[in-house]
Enzyme design. Structure first.
Site, mmCIF file in Angstrom:
data_model
loop_
_atom_site.group_PDB
_atom_site.id
_atom_site.type_symbol
_atom_site.label_atom_id
_atom_site.label_comp_id
_atom_site.label_asym_id
_atom_site.label_seq_id
_atom_site.Cartn_x
_atom_site.Cartn_y
_atom_site.Cartn_z
ATOM 1 N N GLU A 162 0.828 -1.209 0.000
ATOM 2 C CA GLU A 162 0.000 0.000 0.000
ATOM 3 C C GLU A 162 0.860 1.256 0.000
ATOM 4 O O GLU A 162 1.932 1.285 0.591
ATOM 5 C CB GLU A 162 -0.941 0.001 1.211
ATOM 6 C CG GLU A 162 -2.038 -1.044 1.060
ATOM 7 C CD GLU A 162 -3.085 -0.981 2.158
ATOM 8 O OE1 GLU A 162 -4.269 -1.160 1.832
ATOM 9 O OE2 GLU A 162 -2.730 -0.774 3.334
ATOM 10 N N CYS A 210 3.651 8.379 0.872
ATOM 11 C CA CYS A 210 4.195 7.459 1.864
ATOM 12 C C CYS A 210 4.370 6.101 1.173
ATOM 13 O O CYS A 210 3.410 5.522 0.667
ATOM 14 C CB CYS A 210 3.219 7.368 3.036
ATOM 15 S SG CYS A 210 3.769 6.263 4.329
ATOM 16 N N CYS A 263 5.691 -6.709 7.607
ATOM 17 C CA CYS A 263 6.888 -6.279 8.326
ATOM 18 C C CYS A 263 7.215 -7.303 9.405
ATOM 19 O O CYS A 263 6.316 -7.845 10.045
ATOM 20 C CB CYS A 263 6.658 -4.912 8.961
ATOM 21 S SG CYS A 263 8.140 -4.263 9.764
ATOM 22 N N CYS A 306 5.797 -4.464 15.780
ATOM 23 C CA CYS A 306 5.418 -3.407 16.736
ATOM 24 C C CYS A 306 3.936 -3.586 17.094
ATOM 25 O O CYS A 306 3.100 -3.826 16.221
ATOM 26 C CB CYS A 306 5.655 -2.029 16.135
ATOM 27 S SG CYS A 306 7.378 -1.800 15.646
ATOM 28 N N CYS A 360 0.834 -1.654 15.333
ATOM 29 C CA CYS A 360 0.929 -1.423 13.885
ATOM 30 C C CYS A 360 0.319 -2.576 13.084
ATOM 31 O O CYS A 360 0.657 -3.746 13.298
ATOM 32 C CB CYS A 360 2.399 -1.241 13.507
ATOM 33 S SG CYS A 360 2.676 -1.191 11.734
ATOM 34 N N CYS A 386 -1.045 6.528 9.710
ATOM 35 C CA CYS A 386 0.159 5.866 10.216
ATOM 36 C C CYS A 386 -0.183 4.593 10.970
ATOM 37 O O CYS A 386 -1.050 4.601 11.835
ATOM 38 C CB CYS A 386 0.886 6.790 11.184
ATOM 39 S SG CYS A 386 1.883 7.964 10.349
HETATM 40 S S1 SF4 Z 1 5.816 0.396 12.951
HETATM 41 FE FE1 SF4 Z 1 4.969 -1.273 11.692
HETATM 42 S S2 SF4 Z 1 5.969 -1.071 9.690
HETATM 43 FE FE2 SF4 Z 1 7.169 0.150 11.174
HETATM 44 S S3 SF4 Z 1 8.746 -1.258 11.898
HETATM 45 FE FE3 SF4 Z 1 7.058 -1.450 13.359
HETATM 46 S S4 SF4 Z 1 5.835 -3.174 12.565
HETATM 47 FE FE4 SF4 Z 1 7.196 -2.504 10.913
#
Ligand code: SF4
Length: 357
Positions: A95, A108, A115, A119, A122, A347
């Site tokens: 995306e 962006c 990923c 985190c 996220c 975000c």
């Molecule tokens: S915020 Fe999301 S995209 Fe960024 S490093 Fe952490 S898990 Fe990965």
């Protein structure tokens, strides 16, 4: 033939020149193709009207043009935010988000599908890692946004002003390809995008920060911090166990000393988790000891809900109190305006249609 075909957006100008030498084409044709790709923003060989028909046909048959399959665009904020969903070979989603403001337009860009960093707040992290994108696939996202701004703003110029690598993925886990995309987009012979208009955001991959400090192009660095202490940061950002706060701050301090450039710190505000005044004090102390207040800037980001996640965004009052503590300690900070909430483009919300992979 196409299975082993080169992907055009992965090639530098010198590589396109080498390809055309093999095809026994005049040398200037490579520059024509390069200008079509990066100045005219041609979306297919058919649009390269200054090339002979036979060459356009050969390009169509023997090179891959776009390797991201466009699936759809969603529009939010009265049309001023656009989110594109692409797929890599019918599978992993990618995306990109275009945000148009009165005086600028920012895209962006994703550097990976999903990923691996996990985190907790996220959506891309919850998806898990799918694949590293190629430099060409990152470039394709930027060119999509450049074409969109031309259409939306009814201009024949490229009106994109900022490229931020803050979409899905950790750019420093795909460093070589990410940097190749920056160099290509910066190339004055092509897209000619100013180095200071790129920003890369890392969750704190220390070797990446150290490597960036040695690069020639002065792109901006943003560090996703989210907590000033190891105990909380390791819960929110698991890679903190590998690169704890002190190690991260040392790398950032070395970076600012080597480059003289300011670093942004991203801080997502989560109600009752990291938004207490004591954390703001801790953050102010950390930055003062680390890079120093003259070379840092804090971006406070009201958290954007992710489905199925029990975390809550901080209430407005708590956000403003947090900001006040930082300001009283002379920490430069801004509150990020929320964009794309209605289309899950804000975000931390990018996850595509993750089921179809
Ligand atoms: S915020 Fe999301 S995209 Fe960024 S490093 Fe952490 S898990 Fe990965």
């Amino acid at each position: 033939m196409k299975d082993r075909a080169p992907a055009l957006y992965n090639l530098t100008l010198a590589e396109i020149e080498a390809l055309l030498r093999e095809w026994r084409q005049p040398a200037y044709r490579a520059r024509q193709i390069y200008r079509q790709l990066y100045v005219n923003l041609a979306a297919s060989p058919r649009e390269m009207s200054d090339l002979p028909a036979a060459l356009r046909e050969r390009l169509t048959k023997e090179v891959l043009f776009s390797t991201l399959q466009f699936e759809r665009t969603q529009s939010g904020d009265g049309g001023m935010t656009r989110k594109a969903l692409f797929r890599v070979e019918d599978g992993p989603p990618v995306e990109s988000v275009l945000m148009i403001y009165r005086d600028r337009a920012t895209v962006c860009v994703s550097t990976q599908s999903g990923c691996a960093m996990g985190c907790s707040f996220c959506a891309s992290g919850r998806m898990g890692f799918r694949l590293n994108l190629t430099a060409g696939q990152m470039i394709e996202q930027v060119l999509w946004a450049a074409r969109e701004t031309r259409t939306i703003l009814a201009s024949d110029r490229t009106l994109l002003t900022n490229v931020v690598y803050m979409g899905m993925g950790e750019p420093f886990n795909n460093y070589d390809r990410w940097w190749a995309s920056v160099e290509r987009l910066h190339d004055p012979e092509g897209f000619n995008f100013g180095a200071r208009h790129f920003t890369v955001s890392t969750v704190g991959i220390v070797p990446g920060i150290r490597r960036l400090a040695k690069e020639k192009l002065p792109v901006n660095l943003a560090v996703s911090l989210h907590a000033p202490d190891d105990e909380l940061r390791s819960r929110l950002v698991p890679v903190n166990k590998k690169y704890p706060v002190a190690v991260l701050m040392e790398a950032v301090r070395d970076y600012t000393e080597a480059t003289g450039r300011r670093v942004s710190f991203e801080y997502v505000l989560l109600q009752g988790v990291n938004d207490q005044p004591g954390r703001a004090l801790g953050l102010a102390r950390l930055l003062k000891r680390g890079p120093g207040l003259a070379l840092c800037h804090v971006n406070l980001i009201p958290w954007n809900p992710v489905p199925g996640e029990p975390l809550k965004p901080s209430e407005r009052r708590r956000v403003l109190d947090f900001q006040d503590v930082l300001r009283e300690r002379h920490v430069p900070c801004t509150l990020r305006t929320q964009r794309g909430l209605d289309i899950a483009a804000a975000c931390g919300q990018l996850a595509g249609d993750a089921k179809k992979t």
